[in-house]
Write a protein that holds these residues in place. Sequence first.
Motif, PDB file in Angstrom:
ATOM      1  N   ALA A  59      35.883  32.577  46.549  1.00  0.00           N
ATOM      2  CA  ALA A  59      35.585  33.667  45.615  1.00  0.00           C
ATOM      3  C   ALA A  59      36.877  34.290  45.104  1.00  0.00           C
ATOM      4  CB  ALA A  59      34.723  34.725  46.292  1.00  0.00           C
ATOM      5  N   ILE A  62      38.473  31.910  42.684  1.00  0.00           N
ATOM      6  CA  ILE A  62      37.758  31.928  41.402  1.00  0.00           C
ATOM      7  C   ILE A  62      38.137  33.168  40.616  1.00  0.00           C
ATOM      8  CG2 ILE A  62      35.483  32.256  40.321  1.00  0.00           C
ATOM      9  CD1 ILE A  62      34.274  30.447  42.418  1.00  0.00           C
ATOM     10  N   SER A  63      38.128  34.314  41.332  1.00  0.00           N
ATOM     11  CA  SER A  63      38.351  35.563  40.611  1.00  0.00           C
ATOM     12  C   SER A  63      39.770  35.617  40.064  1.00  0.00           C
ATOM     13  CB  SER A  63      38.061  36.759  41.503  1.00  0.00           C
ATOM     14  OG  SER A  63      39.124  36.935  42.408  1.00  0.00           O
ATOM     15  N   TYR A  68      37.426  26.926  39.510  1.00  0.00           N
ATOM     16  CA  TYR A  68      36.191  27.351  38.862  1.00  0.00           C
ATOM     17  C   TYR A  68      35.064  26.557  39.496  1.00  0.00           C
ATOM     18  CZ  TYR A  68      36.936  23.057  36.150  1.00  0.00           C
ATOM     19  OH  TYR A  68      37.161  21.766  35.779  1.00  0.00           O
ATOM     20  N   SER A  69      33.850  27.014  39.274  1.00  0.00           N
ATOM     21  CA  SER A  69      32.755  26.318  39.918  1.00  0.00           C
ATOM     22  C   SER A  69      31.789  25.829  38.859  1.00  0.00           C
ATOM     23  CB  SER A  69      32.088  27.266  40.903  1.00  0.00           C
ATOM     24  OG  SER A  69      30.785  27.549  40.511  1.00  0.00           O
ATOM     25  N   ILE A  70      31.215  24.675  39.086  1.00  0.00           N
ATOM     26  CA  ILE A  70      30.140  24.197  38.219  1.00  0.00           C
ATOM     27  C   ILE A  70      28.875  24.197  39.080  1.00  0.00           C
ATOM     28  CG2 ILE A  70      29.287  22.288  36.787  1.00  0.00           C
ATOM     29  CD1 ILE A  70      32.155  21.455  36.307  1.00  0.00           C
ATOM     30  N   PRO A  71      27.890  25.005  38.670  1.00  0.00           N
ATOM     31  CA  PRO A  71      26.709  25.148  39.522  1.00  0.00           C
ATOM     32  C   PRO A  71      26.114  23.796  39.896  1.00  0.00           C
ATOM     33  CG  PRO A  71      26.635  26.710  37.728  1.00  0.00           C
ATOM     34  CD  PRO A  71      27.801  25.816  37.462  1.00  0.00           C
ATOM     35  N   PHE A  75      33.322  22.919  43.330  1.00  0.00           N
ATOM     36  CA  PHE A  75      34.476  23.733  42.941  1.00  0.00           C
ATOM     37  C   PHE A  75      35.608  22.832  42.468  1.00  0.00           C
ATOM     38  CE2 PHE A  75      31.905  26.049  45.886  1.00  0.00           C
ATOM     39  CZ  PHE A  75      31.841  27.311  45.321  1.00  0.00           C
ATOM     40  N   PRO A  87      44.380  38.711  32.525  1.00  0.00           N
ATOM     41  CA  PRO A  87      44.805  40.046  32.920  1.00  0.00           C
ATOM     42  C   PRO A  87      44.446  40.346  34.370  1.00  0.00           C
ATOM     43  CG  PRO A  87      43.532  40.103  30.890  1.00  0.00           C
ATOM     44  CD  PRO A  87      43.402  38.740  31.454  1.00  0.00           C
ATOM     45  N   ILE A  89      43.093  42.734  35.770  1.00  0.00           N
ATOM     46  CA  ILE A  89      41.897  43.504  36.081  1.00  0.00           C
ATOM     47  C   ILE A  89      40.813  42.680  36.792  1.00  0.00           C
ATOM     48  CG2 ILE A  89      40.667  43.138  33.902  1.00  0.00           C
ATOM     49  CD1 ILE A  89      40.171  46.234  33.998  1.00  0.00           C
ATOM     50  N   ILE A  90      40.807  41.364  36.595  1.00  0.00           N
ATOM     51  CA  ILE A  90      39.726  40.597  37.206  1.00  0.00           C
ATOM     52  C   ILE A  90      39.993  40.291  38.684  1.00  0.00           C
ATOM     53  CG2 ILE A  90      39.056  39.524  35.045  1.00  0.00           C
ATOM     54  CD1 ILE A  90      40.187  36.887  36.184  1.00  0.00           C
ATOM     55  N   ALA A  93      38.714  40.066  44.068  1.00  0.00           N
ATOM     56  CA  ALA A  93      37.266  40.155  44.238  1.00  0.00           C
ATOM     57  C   ALA A  93      36.994  41.363  45.118  1.00  0.00           C
ATOM     58  CB  ALA A  93      36.776  38.887  44.924  1.00  0.00           C
ATOM     59  N   ASP A  94      36.303  42.348  44.550  1.00  0.00           N
ATOM     60  CA  ASP A  94      36.243  43.637  45.246  1.00  0.00           C
ATOM     61  C   ASP A  94      35.391  43.637  46.499  1.00  0.00           C
ATOM     62  OD1 ASP A  94      33.576  45.148  43.693  1.00  0.00           O
ATOM     63  OD2 ASP A  94      34.438  43.310  43.009  1.00  0.00           O
ATOM     64  N   SER A  95      34.506  42.642  46.637  1.00  0.00           N
ATOM     65  CA  SER A  95      33.673  42.674  47.830  1.00  0.00           C
ATOM     66  C   SER A  95      34.504  42.350  49.057  1.00  0.00           C
ATOM     67  CB  SER A  95      32.539  41.667  47.711  1.00  0.00           C
ATOM     68  OG  SER A  95      33.033  40.370  47.828  1.00  0.00           O
TER      69      SER A  95
ATOM     70  N   PRO B 144      35.982  45.524  38.280  1.00  0.00           N
ATOM     71  CA  PRO B 144      36.394  44.431  37.395  1.00  0.00           C
ATOM     72  C   PRO B 144      35.584  44.534  36.094  1.00  0.00           C
ATOM     73  CG  PRO B 144      35.823  43.600  39.587  1.00  0.00           C
ATOM     74  CD  PRO B 144      35.415  45.039  39.540  1.00  0.00           C
ATOM     75  N   CYS B 145      36.110  43.972  35.002  1.00  0.00           N
ATOM     76  CA  CYS B 145      35.442  44.147  33.708  1.00  0.00           C
ATOM     77  C   CYS B 145      33.997  43.641  33.745  1.00  0.00           C
ATOM     78  CB  CYS B 145      36.215  43.464  32.600  1.00  0.00           C
ATOM     79  SG  CYS B 145      36.383  41.694  32.838  1.00  0.00           S
ATOM     80  N   LEU B 149      31.757  43.124  42.319  1.00  0.00           N
ATOM     81  CA  LEU B 149      31.315  41.809  42.803  1.00  0.00           C
ATOM     82  C   LEU B 149      30.096  41.920  43.725  1.00  0.00           C
ATOM     83  CD1 LEU B 149      32.276  38.985  42.105  1.00  0.00           C
ATOM     84  CD2 LEU B 149      33.424  38.892  44.299  1.00  0.00           C
ATOM     85  N   LYS B 150      30.013  43.002  44.458  1.00  0.00           N
ATOM     86  CA  LYS B 150      28.857  43.199  45.359  1.00  0.00           C
ATOM     87  C   LYS B 150      27.550  43.203  44.551  1.00  0.00           C
ATOM     88  CE  LYS B 150      27.261  46.581  48.789  1.00  0.00           C
ATOM     89  NZ  LYS B 150      26.701  45.706  49.819  1.00  0.00           N
ATOM     90  N   HIS B 166      20.479  29.286  39.344  1.00  0.00           N
ATOM     91  CA  HIS B 166      21.595  29.166  40.276  1.00  0.00           C
ATOM     92  C   HIS B 166      22.911  29.350  39.547  1.00  0.00           C
ATOM     93  CE1 HIS B 166      19.084  27.555  43.629  1.00  0.00           C
ATOM     94  NE2 HIS B 166      18.282  27.349  42.594  1.00  0.00           N
ATOM     95  N   GLU B 168      27.061  31.287  39.716  1.00  0.00           N
ATOM     96  CA  GLU B 168      28.083  31.959  40.504  1.00  0.00           C
ATOM     97  C   GLU B 168      28.138  33.432  40.070  1.00  0.00           C
ATOM     98  OE1 GLU B 168      29.962  30.678  42.952  1.00  0.00           O
ATOM     99  OE2 GLU B 168      28.799  28.832  42.707  1.00  0.00           O
ATOM    100  N   ILE B 170      30.529  35.219  39.534  1.00  0.00           N
ATOM    101  CA  ILE B 170      31.585  35.422  38.547  1.00  0.00           C
ATOM    102  C   ILE B 170      31.094  35.174  37.112  1.00  0.00           C
ATOM    103  CG2 ILE B 170      32.542  33.061  38.613  1.00  0.00           C
ATOM    104  CD1 ILE B 170      35.024  35.613  39.164  1.00  0.00           C
ATOM    105  N   MET B 324      30.028  28.460  32.314  1.00  0.00           N
ATOM    106  CA  MET B 324      31.391  28.475  32.858  1.00  0.00           C
ATOM    107  C   MET B 324      32.496  28.481  31.792  1.00  0.00           C
ATOM    108  SD  MET B 324      32.353  29.147  35.813  1.00  0.00           S
ATOM    109  CE  MET B 324      31.541  29.183  37.409  1.00  0.00           C
ATOM    110  N   TYR B 331      37.109  36.073  30.063  1.00  0.00           N
ATOM    111  CA  TYR B 331      38.192  36.712  30.815  1.00  0.00           C
ATOM    112  C   TYR B 331      39.486  36.730  30.019  1.00  0.00           C
ATOM    113  CZ  TYR B 331      35.236  37.075  34.877  1.00  0.00           C
ATOM    114  OH  TYR B 331      34.232  37.415  35.733  1.00  0.00           O
ATOM    115  N   SER B 335      38.648  40.680  28.827  1.00  0.00           N
ATOM    116  CA  SER B 335      38.694  41.370  30.119  1.00  0.00           C
ATOM    117  C   SER B 335      39.537  42.636  30.067  1.00  0.00           C
ATOM    118  CB  SER B 335      39.186  40.437  31.212  1.00  0.00           C
ATOM    119  OG  SER B 335      40.498  40.054  30.932  1.00  0.00           O
TER     120      SER B 335
END
Lengths: 468, 468
Positions: A59, A62-63, A68-71, A75, A87, A89-90, A93-95, B144-145, B149-150, B166, B168, B170, B324, B331, B335
Motif C-alpha cells: 500500500a 502504491i501510494s 501499481y496494481s491491476i485488479p 502488483f 506531488p 500530498i499522496i 498512506a495514512d492508515s 490525501p487528495c 485511506l481508512k 474489486h 484497490e 487507491i 488504473m 495523481y 493531486s
Amino acid sequence: MLTYSFANIGSDSLYEHLYKCIKKDILSKNISVGDKLPSKRSLSKNLGISVITVENAYAQLISEGYIYSIPKKGFYVADITAISRIPEIITPADSIISIETISRKKIDMISNHTSLDNFPFSIWAKLMREVLSSNQPELMINSPCGGILKLRNAIARHLRDYRDIHVEPIQIIVGAGTEYLYSLLVQLLGFDKIYAIEEPGYQKIAQVYTSHHVICKHIPIDNQGISISELEASNSDVLHLSPSHHFPSGIITPISRRYELLGWASKKEGRYIIEDDYDSEFRMVGKPIPSMQNIDLSEKVIYMNTFNKSLSSTIRISYMVLPMHLINKFYKDLSFYSCTVSNFEQYTLARFIDEGYFEKHINRMRSYYHTKRDNLISKITSSRLNKYTTILEEDSGLHFILDIKTDMKDDEFCELALRSGLKIASISDFYAEPSSKNTHRFIVNYSSISEEDTERVIDILSAMIFRK
Amino acid sequence: MLTYSFANIGSDSLYEHLYKCIKKDILSKNISVGDKLPSKRSLSKNLGISVITVENAYAQLISEGYIYSIPKKGFYVADITAISRIPEIITPADSIISIETISRKKIDMISNHTSLDNFPFSIWAKLMREVLSSNQPELMINSPCGGILKLRNAIARHLRDYRDIHVEPIQIIVGAGTEYLYSLLVQLLGFDKIYAIEEPGYQKIAQVYTSHHVICKHIPIDNQGISISELEASNSDVLHLSPSHHFPSGIITPISRRYELLGWASKKEGRYIIEDDYDSEFRMVGKPIPSMQNIDLSEKVIYMNTFNKSLSSTIRISYMVLPMHLINKFYKDLSFYSCTVSNFEQYTLARFIDEGYFEKHINRMRSYYHTKRDNLISKITSSRLNKYTTILEEDSGLHFILDIKTDMKDDEFCELALRSGLKIASISDFYAEPSSKNTHRFIVNYSSISEEDTERVIDILSAMIFRK
C-alpha cells in the motif's frame, strides 16, 4: 521470489523495512519496470511474515507510485521516471502512518499543520454533541446552495466585528475549501475571462485556473504588491490577490495601491478583484489594514477567507462574499449546486462562532504564534546567524522572510537544508517563470516549529552558512 | 411608511404576516422596483413590533429575491420579473424555518429527504465522539487528495462484499458530492471532449457540464437505456449514465445493452463511461445486476456512487473509482487539490462502515422503503385509481412510475396537483428538449411519503382524475 533479511531492521516496523527493501530494489533497477511482484500471500509465506505486513508495504509503495496494481492480476513495478513529478500530498498512506513516523519527520517550514494541542477538541466535541441532539430536524434538510443561513449569519457578524466588513448573510457563499470556490468563480465570471495572479505567488491558485483551461497571467509584484502598469498591460479581467499578506513575499499592499487597484477594476465593466484574505486573523502587530472589500463602493471586490488557517486545514470550510449584483447572478446560474459542506459541520461551526469560542480561539492562537515567532526571531538574532541574515515582513501571518547572505543558489540552499533535515522554500520556488536570478530569501513558516526544533533550525542554518 | 394591520394574522407568526404583506405589495406593484424600504428600526417602531421580526421578514424577502440590500444604505425592491427563474433551493431562509412550517408543507414526491427517524443519530454521535477522542493526531493531518485511506479501504471492502466490485483503495477518489466529482472528471478527461447524457435525465448532470462550458449531448433512451445508434451518431467521447436505475424512467439497462455500450467505449481511445450507481443499494426485488465496472476489462468505466441516498443528502460524501491508468493521470494532474471532505466525517464514516453499521442501516432502510412502496402500491391498486393507472419499474430505487390514463397535459396535471397540495413531476419535465408530446407518466418518489400522506396522495389523484 524476493527474499529479504529481517535481521537488522533497527527501529523500523516490519512493513517499513519490507517497503524500504522493495523500494531500494526498484530504484536500483534490481526489479524492472513492468515486473510483476509476488502475490501478498506468497511473499508473506516466503518471508515468514503476515499478509497484513506485506499488504501495508505494498500500500505504501502504491501510494508513493513505485508500484501499481491491476485488479485480479497483481502488483507491477511502475515507471518511476515520472515519480518525481508526483506531488508529495499522496504520501504516505495514512492508515499506516504512526505517531512515531510523524515525530521522526524532518522539520517542516513549508506546510501548515494545526498542532494537536491547538485544536479545541473538547469544545468541538461538545458542540457537535449539542448539534446532534438538538438540531436533528435541520440536519436533515438540504442546505441552501450558499450554506446554512445560521452559519452565514455568524460569519457576517464575525466579519462586521473583527474585520469591519458589513455584508448581508445572503452575500456569503460557503464551500468546501477555497480551491472549490475558485472553481465556482470561474463558472460565475466566465471561462472566456483572463485571470491575473501574483508572480511570485501561491502555486495552487495558478493550478486551479489552469486546470479549468482559462487564461491565467502572472503579474509581477513590486514592493507594494501587484504592479499597476504590468496589470494594465496584461489585458486581464479578474485579478486574484492577497493584499493583506502576500504569499510568499509577506508584502502588505498599502492603502494607496489598493485604491489604484480598485481604480483599475472600476475602469471597465466585467473587471473584478478576488481578495484572498487567508490569514488576516494573524496580524501580530497593530490593527489590520481595512480590507479592499471595505473600501469598494463599485461592487468590484469578491472577498474570500477560510477556516483552514484559523481552525484546521482538515476541516474544509471556506467562504466568499459576492457583491449584490453578482449574488443575483450566482443564484440564477449556479444555485443548482448543492452546498459542499456537510450540515453537521456547518451547524457546529456556527455555534463555535456564535458562542464566542472562535474569538477566544483566534486570540489564543495569535498569542501562541506571537510567542513562537518572537522566540525564533530572538534565537536567530542572538546567534551568530545574525550577521548573515535579515528578517523581513514579520508583522503578519504565519511566516516571515529570512534574507540570507550566501553564495549558494536558492535551490542548492534548499536542497542542502533538506538533506540536513530542514524543509525550507525560497521565494524563487514560487515563480511561475523560473529565473536564473537568486533571491537569497527564504520563507520561514513557523506555525509548526516546536521549541526543540527551534534549536535545530539554528544549528542547521548555521552549519550551512559557516560550512566553509 | 408601510403600515399593515396585525389584527387577523391567523396561524401565521408575526414575521410571516409581515413578509406576506410586503410581498403582496411588491407583486401588486404598490411598491415599485427600486423603491427603498423603511429601515428595520423605523418599520419596527411604526408597526409596534420587534426589530427581529422585521429582520426575519426582510431576510425571507431577500432569500426569495423580492428585495435586496445595499450595505450601509438599506433595502430595495428587486426587479421581480426575473424571480420565477430563481430556483427554489435558495428559499426559505433556514434560520427562520420552524418545525411547523416543515409539517405544513405540501406532500413532496419530487425531492429526497432522509426522514428524522431514519438517520442513525445516536450511532453517528457515538462514532463521532470516538473519532474525536481517539483519532486526534490523524484528524490534524491533511487528507490525501483522494481521501483518507481508512475510508477508501472501507469503501473498497463494501464494494467487494455488496457489489462484487474489486478495486484497490487507491483507485477510489472521495469528494464532497457527485457534482464536485463531475467537475474533477471534466478537468481529468478534458474540456475538449464531448459528453453524452441521458435524455430524459437528471437535470443537474447537464447543468454541471454546461456550467463547465463543455459540449453536452442529450442521447435519447429506448426501453433498454441509451440508444446505441444515437450514441454512435453523436460523436461523443464520454457517456454518463445510470444503468442500474435510470432517472426518471426507472429503466434498468440489461446486460446485453451494457456489453454493447462497453463495445462502443472500447472502439476508440479516449472514450469513457461514467457509471452513476446512485441508488443501487435499494434494489427491492432480486439480486442487483452486476455493475458495468464489474464486466469492464478495458479500463473504460468510471464507477460513481454517493452516501446521499443511503445515509443522508446533508452529509456530502461521494466517491468515484478510476481505472488504473486514469488514477495515475489523476495523481499527476489533479493531486494538488485538497480533498473536499473534512477528516472528521471521513473517519466517522469509515468507522460506520467498518463496524458494520452501514450494512445494518442499508438493510433496515431497504425494508423500510419496501414497506412504504408496498403500502402505497396496494393503496393505489385497491382504490378506484386502479383502473386508470399502471405501475411501472417498481423493483429498484426509491421511485416508481405511475402511468395515468388522463386527457390532461403533463404540465397541466402537475400544476393541478401542486394546487391540491401534491408536488409531483412527470417524465416530460426531465427532457432537455421540450416536446409537445405528453407522456402521462409521473414519478412517484415515495421516500418521504408518510403513512398519513398516502391517503392524501390517493385522494388528491382521485379527485383530479374523476373531477369531471
